[in-house]
Every structure is written in C-alpha cells, then in structure tokens.
Design an enzyme around this catalytic site. Sequence first.
Site, PDB file in Angstrom:
ATOM      1  N   ASP A   5     -18.572 -42.929 -21.679  1.00 24.59           N
ATOM      2  CA  ASP A   5     -19.626 -42.194 -21.560  1.00 24.59           C
ATOM      3  C   ASP A   5     -20.532 -41.731 -22.785  1.00 24.59           C
ATOM      4  O   ASP A   5     -20.260 -42.365 -23.922  1.00 24.59           O
ATOM      5  CB  ASP A   5     -18.985 -40.716 -21.264  1.00 24.59           C
ATOM      6  CG  ASP A   5     -18.255 -40.802 -19.943  1.00 24.59           C
ATOM      7  OD1 ASP A   5     -18.464 -41.592 -19.177  1.00 24.59           O
ATOM      8  OD2 ASP A   5     -17.226 -39.816 -19.907  1.00 24.59           O
ATOM      9  N   LYS A   6     -21.821 -41.272 -22.613  1.00 24.41           N
ATOM     10  CA  LYS A   6     -22.734 -41.064 -23.670  1.00 24.41           C
ATOM     11  C   LYS A   6     -22.015 -40.381 -24.801  1.00 24.41           C
ATOM     12  O   LYS A   6     -22.349 -40.890 -25.889  1.00 24.41           O
ATOM     13  CB  LYS A   6     -23.850 -40.252 -23.064  1.00 24.41           C
ATOM     14  CG  LYS A   6     -24.940 -39.708 -23.998  1.00 24.41           C
ATOM     15  CD  LYS A   6     -26.050 -38.960 -23.360  1.00 24.41           C
ATOM     16  CE  LYS A   6     -26.878 -38.511 -24.486  1.00 24.41           C
ATOM     17  NZ  LYS A   6     -28.157 -37.784 -23.937  1.00 24.41           N
TER      18      LYS A   6
END
Length: 302
Positions: A139-140
């Site tokens: 995930d970012k």
Amino acid sequence: MEKIQLVVPPETQSLRLDFYLAKELAANFSRTKLKQLIDSGAIVLNGKAVKAHTKIVPGDQINMAYEKEPANLLRAESIPIDVVHEDEDIIVVNKPAGMVVHPACGNPNGTLVNALLHHTNALSTAGDSVRPGIVHRLDKDTSGILVIAKNDNAHRFLGNLFKKHQVSRQYWVVVSGIVQHEEMRCTEPLGKSLMNRKKVIVRPDDGKPSITNFKVLKRYSKATLLEARPETGRTRQIRVHLRTLGYPVLGDSVYGVSSPWIGRQALHAKGLGFLHPKTKKPVFFDSEIPADMKSLLKHLEV
C-alpha cells in the site's frame, strides 16, 4: 470510471469467464489484466463477484467498471530509491511510506515504477504493461521491502512463488491495545465490500481464504508492537485482520485508529524471503523500521 456491459450470446458454448472475456476483449485487455479485474470484483457476473474460472452460459450478463489507465504514464523520473540488493535478475528495494508502487489514474507520476525506469533499463514485461517489473505490491502508506523482476523469466518464477504462497513475509506493526496472547492467528476470509468496492471486509460466506499469524514483540502501556507473518497475500489483509481481532493499527485512518505520533498506518514490511529465480537458493532481505515508526515507539515508551 469506464464501464462495459456484455450479454453472453445464445450460440456461446459453456466457457470459463476469463476465457470468454479474453476472446471478446482481446483488443483492450491482456489475460493478466482481466484476471486482476475479476479478482478485484471489478467484473461481476449477473450482479455477483465470481472467480475467473466460473462457467458462463447464454444470457449471462457481465458488467465491468474500471479506471482507465492513461497510455503515457510510464515516464522515467529521477527519484531516489533505497536499493537493498541488485543483480542481473532482481532488484530489492526499501519503499518509503507515501510512495505509490505503480502509476494509475490519480497517481500518474512519482511512483516506484517511475523511479525504477530511471534507475535501470532492464525491467520485466511479463506482467501488466504499466507495471514493468512489479511482482507484488505494498500500500502507498506501508513502507518496506519489495522485490522487482528485471527479466521475464524472473518475473514468472517469482510470480509463481507468490501464487503458491512460497514466499516468507515479515511485517512489523504497532496496534492499539495490549495484546494478551504471545501469538495470534486470524483466518477470516476477506473480500471487497459490496457497499464500497474500495474497502476490504471480512466476508464469511464468499470471501477469499486469508491467513495471518501474529507474534508479540513488545508491549507498551496502551499499545503493542507485533510481528505479522501473512500466509496469503490479500489486499489490506494485515490491517483488516487486526481490526477483526480487536487491535486496530495505529495511524490507520481507514481500518485502524488515529495517532498523534504517526501520520500513516504503523506497518512496515521488514523482511522478505524467497528462492532466487536463477540460483534457486533461499535468500532473505531485511530492513530497519523507518524514522516515523521509531519516533512512534519512542513516544509509546513514556
């Protein structure tokens, strides 16, 4: 958001959904991309999320809703990356929190792929065209170790390891609350929420099998540092499983609880082990937790 609707014609023989779509939409989508869309729930059959191998029959209605990917996303950008290891077949990087792994609508640049294109001209093309070299993702706002394939043989080999759950992944995560057991295990199946396709929830009846093991590393007065070892690689798996167990991740604005001491989920992919695609020997790569998580743990000591 782009939408496509298909109705299976009367003359169609019984086929797998992915085979039918690969034939009908060959000009627009690769087989790999179609499977990703089916697995993510972006393609539904008669209003329901199904598996890629589901058989279709005449009269079935297929609906697709997806973000169109701009064709000009792949630009090399001079962005510093923390390379942990590199050889002729793989690059192992320590991704910082805040960096998106690959370009997409809403994130056309500043991604790890953009940085990799500047770093090397050798990246695999076996996967999706806008994700050269990308075998798996974080995930970012999750930091940590990622392996990138530099050629198609390495990509296929590593992709098969991930598919068969033959990769050792170690995460460090800080949660709210004091975990009483030394070890925990969550086996709740996960899937996309029918109300919000961007959100992952526990779906007991039709979710995908998901397993995460947890071990206590250190307890604080109101929080716990855990090691997470996922056996499967579902989207948001660790974060959703911890919320289900009653120990939400600190700093996680979607599945956890906010914290004044960290501005993103306190989750770091600390270690990654797998068979090297060329030597077939086990390798393991480790990284230190980043400064923001160290600062969080320091505040929790008080």
